[in-house]
Write an enzyme that holds these catalytic residues in place. Structure first.
Site, PDB file in Angstrom:
ATOM      1  N   GLU A 130       7.578   0.906   5.051  1.00 24.83           N
ATOM      2  CA  GLU A 130       6.971  -0.134   5.908  1.00 24.83           C
ATOM      3  C   GLU A 130       7.126  -1.466   5.196  1.00 24.83           C
ATOM      4  O   GLU A 130       7.034  -1.524   3.953  1.00 24.83           O
ATOM      5  CB  GLU A 130       5.485   0.187   6.133  1.00 24.83           C
TER       6      GLU A 130
ATOM      7  N   HIS B 134       3.964   7.035   3.743  1.00 22.72           N
ATOM      8  CA  HIS B 134       4.910   5.914   3.612  1.00 22.72           C
ATOM      9  C   HIS B 134       4.491   4.998   2.465  1.00 22.72           C
ATOM     10  O   HIS B 134       3.372   5.073   1.965  1.00 22.72           O
ATOM     11  CB  HIS B 134       5.035   5.126   4.930  1.00 22.72           C
TER      12      HIS B 134
ATOM     13  N   HIS C 132       0.841  -1.210   0.000  1.00 20.74           N
ATOM     14  CA  HIS C 132       0.000   0.000   0.000  1.00 20.74           C
ATOM     15  C   HIS C 132       0.870   1.252   0.000  1.00 20.74           C
ATOM     16  O   HIS C 132       2.048   1.197   0.329  1.00 20.74           O
ATOM     17  CB  HIS C 132      -0.966   0.028   1.187  1.00 20.74           C
TER      18      HIS C 132
HETATM   19  C1  LIG Z   1      -2.370   1.352   9.734  1.00 17.53           C
HETATM   20  C2  LIG Z   1      -1.405   0.519  10.519  1.00 17.53           C
HETATM   21  C3  LIG Z   1      -0.042   0.359   9.844  1.00 17.53           C
HETATM   22  C4  LIG Z   1      -0.247  -0.526   8.620  1.00 17.53           C
HETATM   23  O1  LIG Z   1      -0.597  -1.703   8.878  1.00 17.53           O
HETATM   24  O2  LIG Z   1      -0.082  -0.096   7.463  1.00 17.53           O
HETATM   25  C5  LIG Z   1       0.571   1.693   9.544  1.00 17.53           C
HETATM   26  O3  LIG Z   1       0.883   2.100   8.439  1.00 17.53           O
HETATM   27  S1  LIG Z   1       0.789   2.663  10.962  1.00 17.53           S
HETATM   28  C6  LIG Z   1       1.454   4.244  10.297  1.00 17.53           C
HETATM   29  C7  LIG Z   1       1.902   5.142  11.403  1.00 17.53           C
HETATM   30  N1  LIG Z   1       3.047   4.617  12.100  1.00 17.53           N
HETATM   31  C8  LIG Z   1       4.300   4.974  11.772  1.00 17.53           C
HETATM   32  O4  LIG Z   1       4.533   5.800  10.901  1.00 17.53           O
HETATM   33  C9  LIG Z   1       5.406   4.288  12.551  1.00 17.53           C
HETATM   34  C10 LIG Z   1       6.771   4.660  12.014  1.00 17.53           C
HETATM   35  N2  LIG Z   1       6.970   6.092  12.081  1.00 17.53           N
HETATM   36  C11 LIG Z   1       7.752   6.654  13.075  1.00 17.53           C
HETATM   37  O5  LIG Z   1       8.316   6.002  13.923  1.00 17.53           O
HETATM   38  C12 LIG Z   1       7.865   8.170  13.022  1.00 17.53           C
HETATM   39  O6  LIG Z   1       6.825   8.691  12.228  1.00 17.53           O
HETATM   40  C13 LIG Z   1       9.231   8.667  12.432  1.00 17.53           C
HETATM   41  C14 LIG Z   1       9.414   8.169  11.015  1.00 17.53           C
HETATM   42  C15 LIG Z   1      10.373   8.182  13.319  1.00 17.53           C
HETATM   43  C16 LIG Z   1       9.200  10.173  12.402  1.00 17.53           C
HETATM   44  O7  LIG Z   1       8.797  10.594  13.674  1.00 17.53           O
HETATM   45  P1  LIG Z   1       8.703  12.167  13.969  1.00 17.53           P
HETATM   46  O8  LIG Z   1       8.057  12.371  15.300  1.00 17.53           O
HETATM   47  O9  LIG Z   1       8.075  12.875  12.801  1.00 17.53           O
HETATM   48  O10 LIG Z   1      10.218  12.474  14.113  1.00 17.53           O
HETATM   49  P2  LIG Z   1      11.016  13.641  13.534  1.00 17.53           P
HETATM   50  O11 LIG Z   1      10.170  14.860  13.429  1.00 17.53           O
HETATM   51  O12 LIG Z   1      12.253  13.684  14.332  1.00 17.53           O
HETATM   52  O13 LIG Z   1      11.370  13.140  12.043  1.00 17.53           O
HETATM   53  C17 LIG Z   1      12.687  12.769  11.771  1.00 17.53           C
HETATM   54  C18 LIG Z   1      12.959  13.237  10.353  1.00 17.53           C
HETATM   55  O14 LIG Z   1      12.195  12.375   9.477  1.00 17.53           O
HETATM   56  C19 LIG Z   1      11.303  13.171   8.711  1.00 17.53           C
HETATM   57  N3  LIG Z   1      10.069  12.397   8.582  1.00 17.53           N
HETATM   58  C20 LIG Z   1       9.173  12.125   9.550  1.00 17.53           C
HETATM   59  N4  LIG Z   1       8.158  11.365   9.052  1.00 17.53           N
HETATM   60  C21 LIG Z   1       8.440  11.208   7.736  1.00 17.53           C
HETATM   61  C22 LIG Z   1       7.780  10.536   6.659  1.00 17.53           C
HETATM   62  N5  LIG Z   1       6.609   9.907   6.862  1.00 17.53           N
HETATM   63  N6  LIG Z   1       8.339  10.551   5.423  1.00 17.53           N
HETATM   64  C23 LIG Z   1       9.516  11.198   5.211  1.00 17.53           C
HETATM   65  N7  LIG Z   1      10.221  11.857   6.196  1.00 17.53           N
HETATM   66  C24 LIG Z   1       9.661  11.851   7.433  1.00 17.53           C
HETATM   67  C25 LIG Z   1      11.085  14.447   9.483  1.00 17.53           C
HETATM   68  O15 LIG Z   1      10.695  15.475   8.598  1.00 17.53           O
HETATM   69  C26 LIG Z   1      12.468  14.650  10.052  1.00 17.53           C
HETATM   70  O16 LIG Z   1      13.294  15.154   9.027  1.00 17.53           O
HETATM   71  P3  LIG Z   1      14.201  16.446   9.316  1.00 17.53           P
HETATM   72  O17 LIG Z   1      13.240  17.525   9.790  1.00 17.53           O
HETATM   73  O18 LIG Z   1      14.841  16.735   7.992  1.00 17.53           O
HETATM   74  O19 LIG Z   1      15.156  15.991  10.410  1.00 17.53           O
HETATM   75 CO   LIG Z   2       0.926   1.364   6.445  1.00 18.05          CO
END
Ligand SMILES: CC[C@@H](C(=O)O)C(=O)SCCNC(=O)CCNC(=O)[C@H](O)C(C)(C)COP(=O)(O)OP(=O)(O)OC[C@H]1O[C@@H](n2cnc3c(N)ncnc32)[C@H](O)[C@@H]1OP(=O)(O)O
Ligand SMILES: [Co+2]
Length: 134
Positions: free
Chosen positions: A130, A79, A7
Site C-alpha cells: 500500500e 500488507h 504501517h
Molecule cells: C484501513 C484502510 C486502508 C489503510 O488506510 O491502511 C487499508 O489498509 S484497507 C486494506 C484492505 N484493502 C485491500 O487489501 C485492497 C487491496 N487488496 C485487494 O485488492 C485484494 O486483497 C487482492 C490483493 C487483489 C487479493 O484479492 P483476493 O480476493 O484475495 O484475490 P485472489 O484470491 O485472486 O489473490 C490473488 C493472489 O494473491 C494472493 N494474495 C491475496 N492477498 C494477498 C496478500 N495480502 N498478501 C500476499 N498475497 C496475497 C492470493 O493468495 C493469490 O495468490 P495465488 O493463490 O498464488 O494465486
Molecule cells: Co493499510
C-alpha cells in the site's frame, strides 16, 4: 519514491481479541476501532515508536480481506504501507514500469484521511504493498 514504513497490517478474525492481546499481553497503545465500509474493513491502530501496526477485520459482504482469512483463518500479515510524497507520480511511474495498481487506479482516502493505492502482491514477491501520500 518510498519514504518511511507507514504501517504494517495484520488481518485478524476477531478484532476485539486481537486488540486486547496487543493492549494487555503486549502492553501496546491501541486506538479505538474505526469502521471503514469503503474499504470493507474495521481497523485498530497499534501505536509504536517508529511506525504503526494496523489490525484489520473484514467488514461487510465483499471485504477484500475475506479470501485472505479463508486461507489463513487465524490471521496473518496482510500488507505493508510505505509513505510516498506524490501518490499520482508514484502510480504513473509504477504503471509505466509494468506494476499492477489495484482497483480503478484512482487513490481512495485511507484510514488516516490521506490518499492510498495498492500494488498487486504478485508483482512484489508475494507482498501486498500500500502507498499512502503523506
Ligand atoms: C484501513 C484502510 C486502508 C489503510 O488506510 O491502511 C487499508 O489498509 S484497507 C486494506 C484492505 N484493502 C485491500 O487489501 C485492497 C487491496 N487488496 C485487494 O485488492 C485484494 O486483497 C487482492 C490483493 C487483489 C487479493 O484479492 P483476493 O480476493 O484475495 O484475490 P485472489 O484470491 O485472486 O489473490 C490473488 C493472489 O494473491 C494472493 N494474495 C491475496 N492477498 C494477498 C496478500 N495480502 N498478501 C500476499 N498475497 C496475497 C492470493 O493468495 C493469490 O495468490 P495465488 O493463490 O498464488 O494465486
Ligand atoms: Co493499510
Amino acid at each position: 519514491m518510498l519514504g518511511r514504513v507507514n504501517h504494517i497490517a495484520i488481518a485478524v478474525p476477531d478484532l476485539t481479541a486481537a486488540t486486547a492481546s496487543y493492549r494487555d499481553t503486549l502492553g501496546a497503545k491501541v486506538s479505538q476501532a474505526q469502521a471503514l465500509p469503503e474499504h470493507g474493513v474495521t481497523v485498530v491502530f497499534v501505536e509504536l515508536e517508529n511506525t504503526k501496526v494496523e489490525l484489520l477485520e473484514p467488514l461487510g459482504e465483499n471485504s477484500p480481506i475475506a479470501a485472505f482469512l479463508e486461507k489463513a483463518p487465524s490471521g496473518g500479515m496482510h500488507h505493508i504501507c510505505y509513505d510516498v510524497a506524490d501518490i499520482l507520480a508514484a502510480r504513473d511511474q509504477l504503471s509505466a514500469s509494468g506494476a499492477r495498481v489495484l482497483g480503478s487506479g484512482e487513490p481512495k482516502i485511507g484510514a488516516h484521511g490521506k490518499p492510498v493505492l495498492f500494488l498487486h502482491p504478485k508483482d512484489f514477491f508475494g507482498t501486498l504493498i500500500e502507498l499512502e501520500q503523506v
